[in-house]
Each structure stands twice: as structure tokens, then as C-alpha cells.
Enzyme design. Sequence first.
Site, PDB file in Angstrom:
ATOM      1  N   GLY A  19      24.385  16.027  -0.720  1.00  0.00           N
ATOM      2  CA  GLY A  19      25.499  16.865  -1.142  1.00  0.00           C
ATOM      3  C   GLY A  19      26.026  17.654   0.047  1.00  0.00           C
TER       4      GLY A  19
ATOM      5  N   GLN B  95      30.078  24.845   3.932  1.00  0.00           N
ATOM      6  CA  GLN B  95      29.100  24.502   4.986  1.00  0.00           C
ATOM      7  C   GLN B  95      29.766  23.949   6.250  1.00  0.00           C
ATOM      8  OE1 GLN B  95      26.668  22.188   1.937  1.00  0.00           O
ATOM      9  NE2 GLN B  95      25.072  22.875   3.332  1.00  0.00           N
TER      10      GLN B  95
ATOM     11  N   CYS C 179      18.358  22.108   2.345  1.00  0.00           N
ATOM     12  CA  CYS C 179      19.758  22.478   2.587  1.00  0.00           C
ATOM     13  C   CYS C 179      20.110  22.117   4.025  1.00  0.00           C
ATOM     14  CB  CYS C 179      19.948  23.976   2.359  1.00  0.00           C
ATOM     15  SG  CYS C 179      21.647  24.527   2.598  1.00  0.00           S
ATOM     16  N   LEU C 180      21.260  21.469   4.196  1.00  0.00           N
ATOM     17  CA  LEU C 180      21.682  21.078   5.549  1.00  0.00           C
ATOM     18  C   LEU C 180      22.009  22.306   6.399  1.00  0.00           C
ATOM     19  CD1 LEU C 180      23.930  18.035   4.556  1.00  0.00           C
ATOM     20  CD2 LEU C 180      21.583  17.985   5.429  1.00  0.00           C
TER      21      LEU C 180
ATOM     22  N   HIS D 244      23.256  23.784  -6.709  1.00  0.00           N
ATOM     23  CA  HIS D 244      23.076  24.175  -5.300  1.00  0.00           C
ATOM     24  C   HIS D 244      24.445  24.210  -4.585  1.00  0.00           C
ATOM     25  CE1 HIS D 244      20.716  23.778  -1.381  1.00  0.00           C
ATOM     26  NE2 HIS D 244      21.938  23.486  -0.994  1.00  0.00           N
ATOM     27  N   GLU D 245      25.268  23.180  -4.804  1.00  0.00           N
ATOM     28  CA  GLU D 245      26.564  23.100  -4.100  1.00  0.00           C
ATOM     29  C   GLU D 245      27.547  24.152  -4.617  1.00  0.00           C
ATOM     30  OE1 GLU D 245      26.449  21.477  -1.508  1.00  0.00           O
ATOM     31  OE2 GLU D 245      24.765  20.160  -1.962  1.00  0.00           O
TER      32      GLU D 245
ATOM     33  N   HIS E 284      26.946  27.341  -2.961  1.00  0.00           N
ATOM     34  CA  HIS E 284      27.557  27.412  -1.614  1.00  0.00           C
ATOM     35  C   HIS E 284      29.004  27.900  -1.698  1.00  0.00           C
ATOM     36  CE1 HIS E 284      24.690  25.877   1.262  1.00  0.00           C
ATOM     37  NE2 HIS E 284      24.466  24.760   0.607  1.00  0.00           N
TER      38      HIS E 284
HETATM   39  O1  K1U Z   1      24.022  21.348   0.245  1.00  0.00           O
HETATM   40  C1  K1U Z   1      23.273  20.886   1.063  1.00  0.00           C
HETATM   41  O2  K1U Z   1      22.857  21.573   1.983  1.00  0.00           O
HETATM   42  C2  K1U Z   1      22.797  19.453   0.934  1.00  0.00           C
HETATM   43  C3  K1U Z   1      21.423  19.346   0.332  1.00  0.00           C
HETATM   44  C4  K1U Z   1      21.573  19.132  -1.167  1.00  0.00           C
HETATM   45  C5  K1U Z   1      20.358  19.336  -2.012  1.00  0.00           C
HETATM   46  C6  K1U Z   1      19.175  18.691  -1.765  1.00  0.00           C
HETATM   47  C7  K1U Z   1      18.067  18.879  -2.580  1.00  0.00           C
HETATM   48  C8  K1U Z   1      18.157  19.710  -3.663  1.00  0.00           C
HETATM   49  C9  K1U Z   1      19.328  20.377  -3.899  1.00  0.00           C
HETATM   50  C10 K1U Z   1      20.435  20.186  -3.085  1.00  0.00           C
HETATM   51  C11 K1U Z   1      20.732  18.156   0.978  1.00  0.00           C
HETATM   52  O3  K1U Z   1      21.191  17.074   0.908  1.00  0.00           O
HETATM   53  S1  K1U Z   1      19.260  18.461   1.842  1.00  0.00           S
HETATM   54  C12 K1U Z   1      18.761  16.838   2.379  1.00  0.00           C
HETATM   55  C13 K1U Z   1      18.181  15.995   1.306  1.00  0.00           C
HETATM   56  O4  K1U Z   1      17.833  16.502   0.254  1.00  0.00           O
HETATM   57  C14 K1U Z   1      18.037  14.526   1.477  1.00  0.00           C
HETATM   58  C15 K1U Z   1      18.326  13.925   2.664  1.00  0.00           C
HETATM   59  C16 K1U Z   1      18.203  12.550   2.793  1.00  0.00           C
HETATM   60  C17 K1U Z   1      17.773  11.785   1.744  1.00  0.00           C
HETATM   61  C18 K1U Z   1      17.462  12.386   0.551  1.00  0.00           C
HETATM   62  C19 K1U Z   1      17.602  13.758   0.409  1.00  0.00           C
HETATM   63 ZN    ZN Z   2      22.824  23.589   0.897  1.00  0.00          ZN
END
Ligand code: K1U
Ligand code: ZN
Length: 168
Positions: free
Chosen positions: A46, A51, A91-92, A133-134, A137
Site C-alpha cells: 500500500g 508518504q 510501514c514504508l 493503515h493508509e 496516513h
Molecule cells: O503504507 C505503507 O507504509 C505501506 C505498508 C502497508 C501495510 C503493511 C502491513 C500492514 C499494514 C499496512 C507496507 O506495504 S509495509 C511492507 C509490507 O508489508 C510488504 C512488503 C513486501 C511484501 C509484502 C508486504
Molecule cells: Zn505506512
Amino acid sequence: MTILDILHFPDIRLRTQAKPVKQFDNGIKTIVADMFETMYKAPGIGLAATQVNIHQQIVVIDISKEKNQPLCLINPKITEKEGLEISEEGCLSVPEYYAEIKRAERITFTAMDQNGQRFEKEADELLAVCIQHELDHLKGKLFIDYLSPLKQQRVRNKMKKLAKKSKK
Ligand code: K1U
Ligand code: ZN
């Protein structure tokens, strides 16, 4: 298409409230395409416009393994919440940190696609977690805001170390 820079905690710009999208023009389509490219490259499941320092209510999501189920939410709103569930989130904008967060188990939400077409859907499991979560943000809220002050301080210290390391 362009890979956008992702802001990292504690960047104050992550605290900005996103504004609703009013015009569904080519500019919005470009932002959405760039956000998908940025999310897939990261990689993430996401990404909220906040972000990437764009303060409009735009979210992209793809929770599929094959990365072939893109979902774009513009001006999204959660209209119903049911149950509670704890799951691990990342979270990225807070790299290399994961925490257990309690959120609604099932949600109903409305949004518009990139053509301005309104839709309503239900979500559960990972999709429900990711949407909540999004949408946080877009309100300037981060998942670590749900943690104790002590844990938040630890995240702050970790991010300082990571920032120093990446400058070297
Ligand atoms: O919003 C963001 O920072 C993105 C975040 C979204 C998220 C992940 C997990 C739970 C709630 C929200 C991410 O994508 S973190 C990276 C991640 O979860 C992932 C990366 C590669 C493959 C699978 C998952
Ligand atoms: Zn996030």
C-alpha cells in the site's frame, strides 16, 4: 512514469492532512501511476499520497502475491467497522520496524476510482488492515502513534541510527 521519494518518520510532512480530490484530470492519473510504480518498487502492499509528499486523498493498494490486483482509492471513507483484531504492521515511512496493532476486523468503505466513479466495498483480513493503515496516513497519523511513549522513543532512536547509516 516516475519513482517518487518516500518520506521517513519523523518527517513533519507525514503529519499533513490530505485534501479531497476535486478534479479527476490527467494530473491525478499521473500521480496514481507514479504511486503504483513507487509502491511495487519499494516493495509494499500500500501507499498513501501523504508518504510521497502529495497532500491529496489518494491511496494505492495491491495485496496480491502476483501484484496484479491494483486498487486505487480516491477520497476514501470508512463507513462501517466491525470487530477487533491484532495484526503485525509495517510501514514504508518507518523502515525496518514492525509492530502489533489493534484495528477493526471488517470494514465497509466508499471511494472513487481514478475516473471519479464512486464505489462501495467490504474488506477483511489484510485488506482491511491495509486500508485502515493508509487512511490514517491521509489524516497525518502513523501506526506507531498507537504504541506506548517508550516504544515510540525506541522507534525514534532506531530511525536516527538508520538515517546516520544511510548518510555514510
Ligand atoms: O503504507 C505503507 O507504509 C505501506 C505498508 C502497508 C501495510 C503493511 C502491513 C500492514 C499494514 C499496512 C507496507 O506495504 S509495509 C511492507 C509490507 O508489508 C510488504 C512488503 C513486501 C511484501 C509484502 C508486504
Ligand atoms: Zn505506512
